[in-house]
Design a protein around this motif. Structure first.
Motif, short mmCIF file in Angstrom:
data_model
loop_
_atom_site.label_atom_id
_atom_site.label_comp_id
_atom_site.label_asym_id
_atom_site.label_seq_id
_atom_site.Cartn_x
_atom_site.Cartn_y
_atom_site.Cartn_z
N LEU A 54 -3.80 -15.58 -18.84
CA LEU A 54 -3.41 -15.43 -17.52
C LEU A 54 -2.03 -16.09 -17.43
O LEU A 54 -1.58 -16.75 -18.13
N ARG A 55 -1.27 -15.06 -16.85
CA ARG A 55 0.27 -15.46 -16.92
C ARG A 55 0.56 -16.79 -16.31
O ARG A 55 1.47 -17.42 -16.63
N SER A 56 -0.16 -17.23 -15.27
CA SER A 56 0.24 -18.53 -14.72
C SER A 56 -0.08 -19.58 -15.66
O SER A 56 0.46 -20.59 -15.57
N GLU A 57 -1.18 -19.47 -16.40
CA GLU A 57 -1.25 -20.59 -17.31
C GLU A 57 -0.53 -20.33 -18.57
O GLU A 57 0.01 -21.70 -18.96
N VAL A 58 -0.12 -19.26 -19.00
CA VAL A 58 1.26 -19.35 -19.95
C VAL A 58 2.37 -19.77 -19.23
O VAL A 58 3.05 -20.66 -20.13
N GLU A 59 2.69 -19.31 -18.36
CA GLU A 59 4.02 -19.81 -17.58
C GLU A 59 4.19 -21.44 -17.40
O GLU A 59 5.03 -22.10 -17.79
N ALA A 60 2.84 -21.95 -16.91
CA ALA A 60 2.79 -23.48 -16.85
C ALA A 60 2.90 -24.07 -18.02
O ALA A 60 3.39 -25.34 -18.29
N TYR A 61 2.30 -23.69 -19.11
CA TYR A 61 2.43 -24.18 -20.47
C TYR A 61 3.69 -24.10 -21.05
O TYR A 61 4.34 -25.06 -21.62
N ALA A 62 4.29 -22.97 -20.78
CA ALA A 62 5.85 -22.90 -21.22
C ALA A 62 6.68 -23.99 -20.58
O ALA A 62 7.54 -24.70 -21.26
N THR A 63 6.55 -24.19 -19.20
CA THR A 63 7.35 -25.09 -18.68
C THR A 63 7.17 -26.44 -19.15
O THR A 63 7.87 -27.29 -19.16
N GLY A 64 5.70 -26.77 -19.14
CA GLY A 64 5.21 -28.29 -19.63
C GLY A 64 5.67 -28.33 -20.82
O GLY A 64 6.16 -29.66 -21.37
N SER A 65 5.38 -27.62 -21.69
CA SER A 65 5.63 -27.68 -23.37
C SER A 65 6.91 -27.94 -23.70
O SER A 65 7.52 -28.58 -24.50
N SER A 66 7.80 -27.24 -23.14
CA SER A 66 9.11 -27.14 -23.26
C SER A 66 9.79 -28.71 -23.02
O SER A 66 10.55 -29.19 -23.83
N GLN A 67 9.38 -29.33 -21.97
CA GLN A 67 9.54 -30.77 -21.61
C GLN A 67 9.28 -31.75 -22.53
O GLN A 67 9.54 -32.54 -23.09
#
Length: 75
Positions: A54-67
């Motif tokens: 799911l795009r929403s889950e991947v984008e949330a992970y990308a935002t959170g994991s970069s931090q």
């Protein structure tokens, strides 16, 4: 193009190559992270040959994991 027009996949669903591109990693790394990172978004199946995220889950992970990665690197 026909595959996308057939309705089998939507903009909210991402294939492994799209997940890899969003995260800036290789496809094999996506699969490795599925196995080794409990916080990584889980792939879903739509039939025997179609796996997607799911795009929403991947984008949330990308935002959170970069931090989280910056914090882990001392940044």
């Amino acid at each position: 193009l026909e595959f996308f027009m057939s309705g089998n996949i939507s903009p909210t669903r991402l294939r492994v190559d799209e997940v890899a591109a969003i995260l800036g990693i290789g496809k094999s790394t996506v699969w490795a992270w599925v196995k080794t990172r409990p916080d990584f978004p889980r792939p879903r199946k739509d039939g025997p040959r179609l796996t997607f995220w799911l795009r929403s889950e991947v984008e949330a992970y990308a935002t959170g994991s970069s931090q989280e990665q910056e914090a882990a690197c001392g940044g």
